[in-house]
Design an enzyme around this catalytic site. Structure first.
Site, mmCIF file in Angstrom:
data_model
loop_
_atom_site.group_PDB
_atom_site.id
_atom_site.type_symbol
_atom_site.label_atom_id
_atom_site.label_comp_id
_atom_site.label_asym_id
_atom_site.label_seq_id
_atom_site.Cartn_x
_atom_site.Cartn_y
_atom_site.Cartn_z
ATOM 1 N N SER A 31 0.816 -1.215 0.000
ATOM 2 C CA SER A 31 0.000 0.000 0.000
ATOM 3 C C SER A 31 0.850 1.266 0.000
ATOM 4 O O SER A 31 0.588 2.203 -0.777
ATOM 5 C CB SER A 31 -0.949 -0.008 1.206
ATOM 6 O OG SER A 31 -0.230 -0.141 2.417
ATOM 7 N N PHE A 32 1.894 1.316 0.825
ATOM 8 C CA PHE A 32 2.686 2.536 0.892
ATOM 9 C C PHE A 32 3.584 2.684 -0.330
ATOM 10 O O PHE A 32 3.754 3.793 -0.850
ATOM 11 C CB PHE A 32 3.510 2.565 2.178
ATOM 12 C CG PHE A 32 3.945 3.951 2.584
ATOM 13 C CD1 PHE A 32 3.074 5.029 2.483
ATOM 14 C CD2 PHE A 32 5.215 4.184 3.078
ATOM 15 C CE1 PHE A 32 3.459 6.313 2.861
ATOM 16 C CE2 PHE A 32 5.610 5.458 3.465
ATOM 17 C CZ PHE A 32 4.738 6.522 3.362
ATOM 18 N N ARG A 73 6.781 -8.120 -5.766
ATOM 19 C CA ARG A 73 7.262 -9.485 -5.508
ATOM 20 C C ARG A 73 6.501 -10.504 -6.345
ATOM 21 O O ARG A 73 7.066 -11.481 -6.827
ATOM 22 C CB ARG A 73 7.118 -9.797 -4.014
ATOM 23 C CG ARG A 73 7.668 -11.141 -3.584
ATOM 24 C CD ARG A 73 7.837 -11.190 -2.073
ATOM 25 N NE ARG A 73 6.617 -10.744 -1.382
ATOM 26 C CZ ARG A 73 5.617 -11.552 -1.066
ATOM 27 N NH1 ARG A 73 5.669 -12.831 -1.402
ATOM 28 N NH2 ARG A 73 4.562 -11.095 -0.419
ATOM 29 N N LYS A 127 6.632 4.665 17.862
ATOM 30 C CA LYS A 127 5.213 5.063 17.890
ATOM 31 C C LYS A 127 4.301 3.896 17.507
ATOM 32 O O LYS A 127 3.125 3.869 17.903
ATOM 33 C CB LYS A 127 4.977 6.271 16.979
ATOM 34 C CG LYS A 127 5.379 6.094 15.524
ATOM 35 C CD LYS A 127 4.275 5.531 14.663
ATOM 36 C CE LYS A 127 4.755 5.329 13.238
ATOM 37 N NZ LYS A 127 3.732 4.729 12.371
ATOM 38 N N GLU A 185 3.969 -3.363 11.741
ATOM 39 C CA GLU A 185 5.388 -3.310 12.096
ATOM 40 C C GLU A 185 5.611 -3.310 13.606
ATOM 41 O O GLU A 185 6.639 -3.772 14.100
ATOM 42 C CB GLU A 185 6.021 -2.050 11.500
ATOM 43 C CG GLU A 185 5.934 -1.933 9.988
ATOM 44 C CD GLU A 185 6.968 -2.764 9.264
ATOM 45 O OE1 GLU A 185 7.538 -3.701 9.879
ATOM 46 O OE2 GLU A 185 7.203 -2.485 8.075
ATOM 47 N N SER A 235 -4.708 2.847 10.872
ATOM 48 C CA SER A 235 -3.505 2.309 11.511
ATOM 49 C C SER A 235 -3.596 0.800 11.722
ATOM 50 O O SER A 235 -4.451 0.306 12.457
ATOM 51 C CB SER A 235 -3.285 2.997 12.866
ATOM 52 O OG SER A 235 -2.251 2.356 13.595
ATOM 53 N N ASP A 237 3.500 11.749 14.210
ATOM 54 C CA ASP A 237 3.276 10.358 13.835
ATOM 55 C C ASP A 237 2.564 9.602 14.956
ATOM 56 O O ASP A 237 1.726 8.733 14.711
ATOM 57 C CB ASP A 237 4.613 9.695 13.517
ATOM 58 C CG ASP A 237 4.519 8.701 12.379
ATOM 59 O OD1 ASP A 237 3.402 8.400 11.940
ATOM 60 O OD2 ASP A 237 5.567 8.236 11.906
#
Length: 338
Positions: free
Chosen positions: A13-14, A34, A195, A285, A258, A248
Site C-alpha cells: 500500500s505505501f 514481488r 510510535k 510493524e 492504523s 506520527d
C-alpha cells in the site's frame, strides 16, 4: 518539479502510494512487485489488485517483477518493504547497484537481535557499494490510504548528509506532499518506529473500552518513553516534538487506517495475536518492533514501562486490564525529571 529515475521496491500500500507521489512530482517511476501477477496487472490495468485497488495509477508508472530489470539507470531507490524483510531485499538488490544511487527507506522498525534502525541496516548491507552519505529515510504521519488519495500529507526526509536529505526532499515534493528536512537520522527513525508500539497500546485501550483519559495519558507518556530511548541513542530532543515524534504518534494512535492500532484494538476485544496476524493482508510493524525495543531496553536497563506492558500482552499472554493495572500502580514519580 524533479525529473529523476526512481524505483520503488515493494508494491504494497505505501509503495504504491509513494509511486503515485513520485510520478506527480515529475519523476520517471518504476515499481517492483514481488508477485509477477501484480506487476502484470499494474501494467495492463493501471491498478494494484491487492493494495489501494480503487485508485487509478498513472499510465507512466511501470511495474516489474525482476529486480535487475527495474534497476537500469536509476538515480534513487526507495525501499517500501516490511522492516523485517529489508535486509534480505537489500542483499538481493546490492549486485544491481553501481553506488551512485540515493537509497531511501520508508520502512519503520528496529531489527530484532541487532537493534539496528532501517538506515543502519542499509549502511551495513551496502558497505563497499553505496556510501553512507547516499542513504536516508522518509518518515512521518502518512497513512498510505490518504497519500494515495492525494490528501495533504507532511513528512520528514533525513539522511547522513544534508545534500542527500535535500535531494530526497525535492524528489518527493508536491503541492499535497510536503517534505521537511531533519538532520537527526536516529531521532527520526526512533520516533517513527517506537510510535507503532504505542499505537498497539492505544488500540488495546480502545478495544478494552478503558476510556479517553487512559489513551490521552498513554500518548503523552508514550512520547516521553520514545524520547528517553532516542536520547540514549544520541537523538536530539526537539525531534520528538516534530512530525516523526508527536505528529506520527497522534496519527497512528487515533486513526482507523492504523494497522498497529487495529491489532491492539482486536487484542483489547479478546482476540489472540496469532489469529490476528494470520488474518491480516498487511504487516503491523509494531509487533516485531515491540520485541526489539523491549529486548534493547532490558539489555540497556532503560525504563520503558509501556513497551514492557505491550510486550507482556503480545508475547506473555498478560491480560490487557492487568497490564493497565500494573502501569497505574507503579511507584509515584515526578512527571518531568530534569
Amino acid at each position: 518539479m524533479s525529473n529523476r529515475n526512481v524505483t520503488v521496491i515493494g508494491a504494497g500500500s505505501f509503495g504504491t502510494a509513494l509511486a503515485m507521489v513520485l510520478d506527480q512530482a515529475g519523476n520517471n517511476v518504476q515499481l517492483w512487485a514481488r508477485e509477477e501477477s501484480i506487476a502484470d496487472h499494474i501494467n495492463e490495468k493501471h491498478k494494484n489488485p491487492s493494495y489501494l485497488s480503487d485508485i487509478k495509477l498513472s499510465d507512466s508508472i511501470i511495474a516489474y517483477n525482476d529486480l535487475e530489470q527495474c534497476m537500469q539507470t536509476q538515480d534513487m531507490v526507495v525501499f517500501a518493504t516490511p522492516s523485517h524483510t529489508l535486509r534480505d531485499v537489500a542483499v538481493k538488490l546490492k549486485p544491481c547497484l553501481d553506488g551512485h544511487e540515493i537509497l531511501v527507506t520508508v520502512a519503520k522498525g528496529i531489527e530484532n537481535d541487532s537493534f539496528k534502525t532501517m538506515s543502519q541496516v542499509l549502511v551495513e548491507v551496502m558497505q563497499g557499494t553505496t556510501l553512507e552519505d547516499n542513504i536516508g529515510v522518509l518518515y512521518g504521519p502518512s497513512h498510505a490510504e490518504e497519500v494515495g488519495m492525494l490528501k495533504p500529507t507532511t513528512v520528514v526526509a533525513s539522511a547522513y548528509s544534508t545534500r542527500t536529505a535535500k535531494i530526497i526532499q525535492e524528489t518527493f515534493l508536491t503541492p499535497m506532499f510536503r517534505v521537511y528536512v531533519n538532520s537527526d537520522v536516529i531521532g527520526v527513525e526512533i520516533g517513527g518506529s517506537v510510535k507503532n508500539i504505542m499505537a498497539i497500546a492505544a488500540g488495546i485501550v480502545d478495544g478494552a473500552e478503558l476510556g479517553d483519559n487512559a489513551k490521552g495519558a498513554l500518548i503523552t507518556r508514550g512520547l516521553h518513553e520514545m524520547k528517553r530511548m532516542g536520547m540514549m541513542m544520541g537523538a536530539h530532543s526537539d525531534t520528538f516534538s516534530g512530525l516523526t515524534g508527536m505528529g506520527d504518534l497522534i496519527v497512528t494512535c487515533t486513526s482507523s487506517h492504523s494497522r498497529n492500532r487495529s491489532v491492539g484494538f482486536r487484542i483489547g476485544k479478546g482476540e489472540k495475536l496469532d489469529d490476528i496476524v494470520k488474518s491480516m493482508n498487511m504487516v503491523a510493524e509494531g509487533v516485531k518492533t515491540t520485541k526489539s525495543v523491549y529486548d534493547w531496553a532490558t539489555k540497556n536497563k532503560v525504563e520503558m514501562p509501556i513497551t514492557k506492558a505491550v510486550y507482556g500482552v503480545l508475547f506473555d499472554n498478560v491480560d490487557p486490564r492487568d497490564a493497565l493495572y500494573n502501569l497505574m500502580t507503579r511507584d509515584p514519580k515526578n512527571e518531568i525529571v530534569m
